[in-house]
Design an enzyme around this catalytic site. Sequence first.
Site, PDB file in Angstrom:
ATOM      1  N   ASN A 142       9.720 -56.741   1.755  1.00 22.53           N
ATOM      2  CA  ASN A 142       9.515 -55.995   3.010  1.00 22.53           C
ATOM      3  C   ASN A 142       9.078 -56.909   4.158  1.00 22.53           C
ATOM      4  OD1 ASN A 142       6.874 -56.607   2.415  1.00 22.53           O
ATOM      5  ND2 ASN A 142       6.102 -54.509   2.484  1.00 22.53           N
ATOM      6  N   HIS A 144       6.558 -59.167   4.067  1.00 17.95           N
ATOM      7  CA  HIS A 144       5.153 -59.593   4.156  1.00 17.95           C
ATOM      8  C   HIS A 144       4.977 -61.070   3.803  1.00 17.95           C
ATOM      9  CE1 HIS A 144       4.234 -58.122  -0.241  1.00 17.95           C
ATOM     10  NE2 HIS A 144       4.426 -59.422  -0.264  1.00 17.95           N
ATOM     11  N   GLU A 149       1.231 -56.874   5.575  1.00 22.48           N
ATOM     12  CA  GLU A 149       2.320 -55.911   5.444  1.00 22.48           C
ATOM     13  C   GLU A 149       2.888 -55.577   6.834  1.00 22.48           C
ATOM     14  OE1 GLU A 149       3.360 -55.458   2.520  1.00 22.48           O
ATOM     15  OE2 GLU A 149       1.984 -54.401   1.183  1.00 22.48           O
TER      16      GLU A 149
HETATM   17  C1  F6R Z   1       1.086 -63.942  -3.008  1.00 15.18           C
HETATM   18  C2  F6R Z   1       1.479 -63.385  -1.720  1.00 15.18           C
HETATM   19  C3  F6R Z   1       2.709 -62.560  -1.533  1.00 15.18           C
HETATM   20  C4  F6R Z   1       3.899 -63.002  -2.381  1.00 15.18           C
HETATM   21  C5  F6R Z   1       5.065 -62.050  -2.182  1.00 15.18           C
HETATM   22  C6  F6R Z   1       6.274 -62.424  -3.027  1.00 15.18           C
HETATM   23  O1  F6R Z   1      -0.108 -64.686  -2.876  1.00 15.18           O
HETATM   24  O2  F6R Z   1       0.768 -63.592  -0.795  1.00 15.18           O
HETATM   25  O3  F6R Z   1       3.072 -62.596  -0.177  1.00 15.18           O
HETATM   26  O4  F6R Z   1       4.260 -64.306  -2.016  1.00 15.18           O
HETATM   27  O5  F6R Z   1       4.666 -60.740  -2.514  1.00 15.18           O
HETATM   28  O6  F6R Z   1       5.952 -62.227  -4.379  1.00 15.18           O
HETATM   29  P1  F6R Z   1       6.931 -62.703  -5.543  1.00 15.18           P
HETATM   30  O7  F6R Z   1       6.944 -64.179  -5.511  1.00 15.18           O
HETATM   31  O8  F6R Z   1       6.284 -62.162  -6.807  1.00 15.18           O
HETATM   32  O9  F6R Z   1       8.261 -62.101  -5.251  1.00 15.18           O
END
Ligand code: F6R
Length: 251
Positions: A142, A144, A149
Amino acid sequence: MGGINVIELEIVADHESASARVAGCIVEQVRREPASVLGLATGGTPERTYELLVEKVRAGHLSFSQATTFNLDEYVGLQPAHPQSYHAYMRSRLFGEADFDSKRTHLPDGTADDLAKAGEQYEALIADAGGIDLQLLGLGANGHIGFNEPGATEDSRTRVVDLTEETIAANARFFEARDDVPRRALTMGIATILEAREIVLIATGESKAEAVERAVRGPVASQMPASFLQQHPNVTFVLDEAAASLLGSRA
Ligand code: F6R
């Protein structure tokens, strides 16, 4: 608002190559400056990067003994010993496996009684360390970054945020049940992230393609928090072909 810069793109074949490239950026930074201040991420994407870094340290090619680290985020309410806490993630994948000095590895304190104060203290710790030299980021489907968010503002700092249903669903894979996923987190803000001197974002897989396209080519907007990275002068996105697959059409 700062000027708009072109985000540098490095597109490689697959997740393994992207992980190797990002590990290489961290190795280069720490070799150049052993006392570097690193900003670190959790999640599925950087797991392989951390394995590669551990291999380097074990082979005697790298040392983190003088490095300082600050993680992006932590769930609110999970004790550091909880297996799904980001404290535990970092301990089991990196800090406990390589030669880090535990006095210099930091994560936000999601169990603090006063979370707003914990956020302010985290910002002060980063400032006392001289700021972040190299910040590693993942990317939410999304848009973030950290747990900023959609709706996060450019001037946001380390603070408590509500996770979106989409993020809770995405992270449920790490928990036994979706209801076990905390609904809030303490995260560095957009302003905190943009103060890092260099930023490397890793995104792999088709599920990230739309967010990558909007972050790189879309307007800078709160609804796509990663688009704020266009305002930073030294950002590289390391992508596999799947994550980069929507960039070609408007290149
Ligand atoms: C983790 C964080 C999040 C992740 C994101 C992607 O510390 O801050 O922004 O980088 O949610 O997560 P994955 O890598 O599990 O797809």
